[in-house]
Design a protein around this motif. Structure first.
Motif, mmCIF file in Angstrom:
data_model
loop_
_atom_site.group_PDB
_atom_site.id
_atom_site.type_symbol
_atom_site.label_atom_id
_atom_site.label_comp_id
_atom_site.label_asym_id
_atom_site.label_seq_id
_atom_site.Cartn_x
_atom_site.Cartn_y
_atom_site.Cartn_z
ATOM 1 N N VAL A 1 10.834 3.307 -2.311
ATOM 2 C CA VAL A 1 10.473 2.161 -3.131
ATOM 3 C C VAL A 1 10.146 0.978 -2.233
ATOM 4 C CG1 VAL A 1 11.929 2.918 -5.057
ATOM 5 C CG2 VAL A 1 12.874 1.372 -3.332
ATOM 6 N N HIS A 2 9.579 -0.048 -2.835
ATOM 7 C CA HIS A 2 9.321 -1.308 -2.127
ATOM 8 C C HIS A 2 10.635 -1.789 -1.502
ATOM 9 C CE1 HIS A 2 8.221 -5.477 -1.401
ATOM 10 N NE2 HIS A 2 6.972 -5.243 -1.811
ATOM 11 N N PRO A 3 10.607 -2.237 -0.243
ATOM 12 C CA PRO A 3 11.855 -2.640 0.428
ATOM 13 C C PRO A 3 12.568 -3.817 -0.213
ATOM 14 C CG PRO A 3 9.924 -3.220 1.750
ATOM 15 C CD PRO A 3 9.440 -2.319 0.665
ATOM 16 N N ALA A 4 11.896 -4.561 -1.086
ATOM 17 C CA ALA A 4 12.547 -5.700 -1.745
ATOM 18 C C ALA A 4 13.382 -5.288 -2.949
ATOM 19 C CB ALA A 4 11.507 -6.731 -2.174
ATOM 20 N N LEU A 5 13.296 -4.029 -3.362
ATOM 21 C CA LEU A 5 14.072 -3.557 -4.501
ATOM 22 C C LEU A 5 15.490 -3.200 -4.055
ATOM 23 C CD1 LEU A 5 11.204 -3.414 -5.691
ATOM 24 C CD2 LEU A 5 11.866 -1.279 -6.801
ATOM 25 N N MET A 6 16.467 -3.519 -4.888
ATOM 26 C CA MET A 6 17.857 -3.184 -4.593
ATOM 27 C C MET A 6 18.354 -2.142 -5.584
ATOM 28 S SD MET A 6 21.237 -5.596 -4.472
ATOM 29 C CE MET A 6 20.668 -6.430 -2.997
ATOM 30 N N LEU A 7 18.795 -1.022 -5.058
ATOM 31 C CA LEU A 7 19.306 0.062 -5.887
ATOM 32 C C LEU A 7 20.618 -0.342 -6.549
ATOM 33 C CD1 LEU A 7 19.029 3.052 -6.761
ATOM 34 C CD2 LEU A 7 20.325 3.650 -4.694
ATOM 35 N N ILE B 1 8.291 5.284 -10.253
ATOM 36 C CA ILE B 1 8.610 5.706 -8.885
ATOM 37 C C ILE B 1 8.238 7.175 -8.746
ATOM 38 C CG2 ILE B 1 10.475 6.106 -7.219
ATOM 39 C CD1 ILE B 1 11.963 3.758 -8.534
ATOM 40 N N ASP B 2 7.486 7.501 -7.711
ATOM 41 C CA ASP B 2 7.122 8.890 -7.439
ATOM 42 C C ASP B 2 8.311 9.637 -6.849
ATOM 43 O OD1 ASP B 2 4.414 9.148 -8.273
ATOM 44 O OD2 ASP B 2 3.786 7.963 -6.541
ATOM 45 N N VAL B 3 8.562 10.834 -7.362
ATOM 46 C CA VAL B 3 9.594 11.711 -6.826
ATOM 47 C C VAL B 3 8.895 12.940 -6.257
ATOM 48 C CG1 VAL B 3 11.689 13.016 -7.326
ATOM 49 C CG2 VAL B 3 11.221 10.889 -8.568
ATOM 50 N N GLU C 1 0.847 -1.194 0.000
ATOM 51 C CA GLU C 1 0.000 0.000 0.000
ATOM 52 C C GLU C 1 0.883 1.244 0.000
ATOM 53 O OE1 GLU C 1 -3.563 1.758 -0.430
ATOM 54 O OE2 GLU C 1 -3.256 -0.408 -0.188
ATOM 55 N N GLY C 2 0.533 2.197 -0.838
ATOM 56 C CA GLY C 2 1.281 3.443 -0.885
ATOM 57 C C GLY C 2 2.349 3.487 -1.957
ATOM 58 N N PHE C 3 2.624 2.342 -2.593
ATOM 59 C CA PHE C 3 3.604 2.296 -3.665
ATOM 60 C C PHE C 3 2.888 2.063 -5.001
ATOM 61 C CE2 PHE C 3 6.184 1.091 0.018
ATOM 62 C CZ PHE C 3 7.265 1.950 -0.128
ATOM 63 N N PRO C 4 3.432 2.617 -6.101
ATOM 64 C CA PRO C 4 2.775 2.423 -7.405
ATOM 65 C C PRO C 4 2.667 0.945 -7.765
ATOM 66 C CG PRO C 4 4.453 4.142 -7.526
ATOM 67 C CD PRO C 4 4.628 3.469 -6.200
ATOM 68 N N ARG C 5 1.567 0.616 -8.413
ATOM 69 C CA ARG C 5 1.376 -0.735 -8.935
ATOM 70 C C ARG C 5 0.840 -0.618 -10.357
ATOM 71 N NH1 ARG C 5 -2.242 -3.756 -4.979
ATOM 72 N NH2 ARG C 5 -1.007 -2.585 -3.466
ATOM 73 N N PRO C 6 1.015 -1.635 -11.180
ATOM 74 C CA PRO C 6 0.574 -1.545 -12.577
ATOM 75 C C PRO C 6 -0.920 -1.275 -12.691
ATOM 76 C CG PRO C 6 2.020 -3.435 -12.252
ATOM 77 C CD PRO C 6 1.708 -2.898 -10.888
#
Length: 257
Positions: free
Chosen positions: A228-234, A208-210, A39-44
């Motif tokens: 971003v979602h915590p599972a993403l690695m920069l 990703i919202d900026v 919730e709160g993060f963009p989804r398709p």
């Protein structure tokens, strides 16, 4: 990094890849750790959910590709992911030009390359029963004609749930209307329009919202600030700049005199 180590708990056989490749080895998370959009993060947007239809292509080459384009097809290839970006198990296919053109126009090129699609390979476009392969894919590359923007070829990479894929995620800037710096007459210097992340296939963000709403003159955002979602690695250094609120342009200063 700790989060990824906790997520990727299942034992795997390490192949002699580079460090980046090792990060993206196919790993199937335990059932209790299946990832979903938060919730709160963009989804398709389901409005753009679409199955891309394809037919097999026997061979490759400039002449073959030219013939495909003349009859309204885009020569394409489907890869098996190995290092998150390249791989093996190639399948040569052709997709409909009109379908790819429509999707790229609707979504925008960068957004097309950050969205998952179902791809069905059939013996013929009109066939409803002769299914050769059905797989979820991520468009990796799309080449467009410089003059007409017609799609020339597309590369897809298979995206099963256990895959980790490198994705250039588009950045969407919001809050310009209330940014203190922009309200003072300054301007936004946009340095990055995408950011690269290693993403579990099930939670690839469409964008990703900026948030610019609190930026004042001289302040900037770096990729480490992106939420971003915590599972993403920069996959960038955290200090790389995304944007900065700059002072008035020289032309605007002259006008004010």
């Amino acid at each position: 990094m700790f989060l990824y180590r906790s997520l990727l708990t299942k034992a795997i056989h390490i192949r002699p890849y580079s460090q980046a490749a090792a990060l993206a080895l196919q790993v199937e998370p335990p059932e209790s750790q299946v990832l979903t959009y938060l919730e709160g993060f963009p989804r398709p947007d389901p409005k753009y959910a679409e199955t891309i239809l394809a037919i097999p292509r026997a061979s490759s080459g400039k002449n073959i590709s030219a013939k495909e384009r003349k009859v309204g097809r885009v020569p394409s290839i489907v890869f098996e992911q190995e290092d998150g970006q390249h791989g093996g198990n190639k399948r040569l296919v052709s997709v409909r030009t009109n379908q790819i053109r429509k999707l790229v126009n609707q979504l925008g090129r960068s957004f097309f390359l950050s969205r998952l699609f179902d791809l069905e390979v059939r013996s013929d476009f009109e066939s409803e029963t002769d299914l050769i392969e059905k797989v979820r894919v991520l468009p990796r590359l799309v080449h467009l004609h410089a003059g007409t923007d017609a799609p020339l070829n597309v590369t897809f990479i298979r995206a099963p749930s256990h895959a980790l894929l490198k994705v250039n995620v588009p950045l969407v800037f919001r809050g310009e209307d209330i940014s203190p710096g922009l309200r003072k007459g300054s301007y936004l210097n946009t340095i990055k329009r995408t950011a690269k992340f290693l993403c579990p296939a099930d939670v690839i963000p469409p964008y990703i919202d900026v948030d610019l709403s609190e930026l004042d003159v001289g302040e900037k955002l770096v990729v480490g600030d992106l939420k971003v979602h915590p599972a993403l690695m920069l996959l960038h250094p955290k200090e790389e700049p995304v944007c900065k609120i700059m002072g008035s342009r020289v032309s605007d200063q002259k006008k004010s005199k």
